[in-house]
Design an enzyme around this catalytic site. Structure first.
Site, PDB file in Angstrom:
ATOM      1  N   SER A 264      26.734   9.705  19.427  1.00  0.00           N
ATOM      2  CA  SER A 264      26.112  10.966  19.034  1.00  0.00           C
ATOM      3  C   SER A 264      24.928  11.276  19.943  1.00  0.00           C
ATOM      4  O   SER A 264      24.479  10.430  20.705  1.00  0.00           O
ATOM      5  CB  SER A 264      25.643  10.889  17.583  1.00  0.00           C
ATOM      6  N   LYS A 265      24.449  12.496  19.805  1.00  0.00           N
ATOM      7  CA  LYS A 265      23.312  12.921  20.615  1.00  0.00           C
ATOM      8  C   LYS A 265      22.093  12.049  20.315  1.00  0.00           C
ATOM      9  O   LYS A 265      21.237  11.861  21.153  1.00  0.00           O
ATOM     10  CB  LYS A 265      23.001  14.391  20.341  1.00  0.00           C
ATOM     11  N   ARG A 266      22.007  11.550  19.106  1.00  0.00           N
ATOM     12  CA  ARG A 266      20.838  10.753  18.719  1.00  0.00           C
ATOM     13  C   ARG A 266      20.897   9.302  19.216  1.00  0.00           C
ATOM     14  O   ARG A 266      19.877   8.644  19.340  1.00  0.00           O
ATOM     15  CB  ARG A 266      20.671  10.779  17.200  1.00  0.00           C
TER      16      ARG A 266
END
Ligand code: GLU
Length: 507
Positions: A264-266
């Site tokens: 994910s982007k995180r």
């Protein structure tokens, strides 16, 4: 030669492009170029609630940095444009009307409260609510399939809100083909009648995407696995319009380095590596996310790494230039299962490309950094420095740490190493060494090595007694390339100056 292979990358401008998106763009590009086809960039911006103003430019900049430019797209004036869906609204309207007229689509007036109530009711019975023939037959739905024509007209005239839904065929096993996954079949009774047109009149992703792929003559739809569940509806839409469907290829997910699930982007911030090609500044929050470019990755290393996330050539070879990737790329060799992202492997690719780069190319990248530090030097000297330190470097930013002593004399000495290696007798030994060095005429690496080593051997002392203090004097710490290469590079005068300086500071 133009071929009829036309592929598209169709991102929604909702934020920066994640590396998964870049990989989709890359595979589309490779496939297009391999088949002398056309690579189209289409901006899918129909969902205005998720629209982010600087995202489109970010996408374009990212493709440009990656050296995978689009042939047709927002900034090209081609016959298949416009390439932003927000500029194509009128086109979609016409096609929704066709589906209404042929009976493949219908008006639905159910309010969100009514739909919620159905969902809750089903949940309480341990079931999942589906908007399709099943609930229609039970009289639960309010749409033009159950209402009379007059009733529908009245509702529309009264300004009641409606959406337009696709009428999924009943009782059919739909057979589909995916270039990567092979044959796929699905029971149409498990499909919802998806919304094609929202109550504000805007088309949904499904309708706009299929209409555009058709009108833009897309031959292959190559996209992420997250779109696989949309494939049945898309195949049925092609049937409804009586259009030939493109070939589909759904790429495997890119997975987290550890644990389960999609990268994910995180994850990047959490695990300390970039998940975006370029740095990104969120205009609303001011948050800045790291990018591969700004973190110092060479674009060819980044692209090579990405290409291998889900594809392999079937041989042991791992280093592929973009040209080579174009030659070798084949959808048949894209794997079905998810590809685990490996930050160490990414660094490995970077290190390999560092070694592959010519000393001249690396010198050109290092010169501005040296200039910034106020170092005046010859290009040919820097080139030699690079040849000596390159194998220990991963990023250009490592160069200064590995080579500062080639340009300036050390200002401090490693305390621990000095304590251990600079003994009471070292000062006089180093003074003697200065005399030896002064007498050397030919200051080549080999010749100084022979002279100094012969002197040490004749003195019958251990090599370390001289070599370690000498290294400390020249470098400031016990690190760096072959000592005699350093001596040859900085020259006699500087070598002597540095030893004198060390005697003063350490004795
Ligand atoms: N707009 C979709 C996305 O954001 C495109 C999916 C597709 O390629 O069909 O990824």
């Amino acid at each position: 030669m133009e071929s009829n292979v036309r592929v598209r990358f169709a991102p929604s401008p909702t934020g920066p492009l994640h590396i998964g998106g870049v990989r989709t763009a890359l595979y589309n590009y490779l496939f297009a170029k391999k088949h002398q086809g056309t690579f189209v960039l289409r901006i899918e911006d129909t969902d205005q609630t998720r629209y982010v103003a600087n995202a489109e430019q970010y996408i374009i900049d990212a493709l440009q940095w990656c050296n995978i430019p689009f042939d047709e797209g927002p900034k090209t004036d081609d016959k298949f444009g416009p390439y932003r869906q927000s500029e194509r609204k009128e086109i979609y309207k016409k096609y929704v009307d066709i589906l209404i007229n042929t009976g493949w689509a219908y008006y639905a007036f159910d309010t969100s409260e009514q739909l919620d109530a159905h969902r809750k009711q089903h949940e309480s019975e341990g079931k999942t609510f589906m908007y399709n023939w099943h609930n229609r037959a039970k009289g639960r739905l309010i749409n033009s399939l159950v209402l009379s024509e007059d009733e529908v007209q009245q509702k529309i005239n009264a300004g009641e809100k409606f959406v337009i839904r696709f009428k999924t065929p009943q009782d059919e096993i739909l057979q589909m083909e995916d270039e990567i996954r092979g044959k796929i079949s699905i029971d149409t009774n498990t499909l919802d009648d998806k919304i094609l047109c929202k109550s504000d009149g805007m088309p949904t992703y499904h309708l706009a995407n299929v209409v555009d792929d058709h009108l833009m003559e897309i031959s292959h739809v190559i996209r992420g696995e997250e779109w696989l569940p949309s494939m049945p509806l898309h195949v049925l839409l092609y049937r409804a319009f009586d259009w030939k469907a493109p070939k589909f290829a759904h790429l495997p997910l890119i997975l987290k380095p550890v644990g389960k699930g999609k990268l994910s982007k995180r994850d990047g911030d959490k695990l300390g590596f970039p998940v975006f090609p370029l740095k990104y500044r969120n205009e609303k929050t001011g948050d800045v996310s790291r990018g591969y470019k700004e973190d110092g990755y060479f674009v060819d290393a980044f692209i090579n790494m990405l290409a291998f996330l889900g594809w392999n050539p079937g041989t042991e070879q791992e280093l592929f230039s973009l040209e080579k990737l174009i030659q070798e790329f084949d959808l048949k060799r894209v794997s079905k299962s998810g590809a685990k992202f490996n930050p160490d492997k990414t660094k490995w690719f970077q290190q390999q490309y560092m070694q592959l780069k010519s000393n001249t190319a690396l010198t050109n990248l290092y010169l501005p950094i040296l200039e910034e530090k106020g170092i005046k030097t010859e290009k040919s000297y820097v080139e030699k420095v690079i040849s000596l330190i390159k194998e220990r470097a991963i990023f250009i930013d490592d160069f200064w740490g590995l080579s500062a002593f080639f340009f300036t004399s050390p200002t401090e000495f490693d305390a621990k190493a000095s304590k251990k290696n600079w003994k009471p007798e070292t000062g006089s030994l180093m003074t003697e060494l200065i005399n030896v060095i002064e007498s050397i005429e030919d200051f080549s690496s080999e010749n100084t090595e022979t002279h100094i080593k012969t002197w040490i051997t004749n003195k019958e002392i251990g090599f370390g007694k001289v070599m370690q203090p000498l290294r400390l004097s020249l470098v400031g710490k016990l690190a760096g390339p072959h000592l005699f290469d350093i001596i040859a590079m900085i020259g006699k005068e500087e070598t002597i100056n540095r030893i004198e300086n060390a005697i003063q500071k350490l004795s």
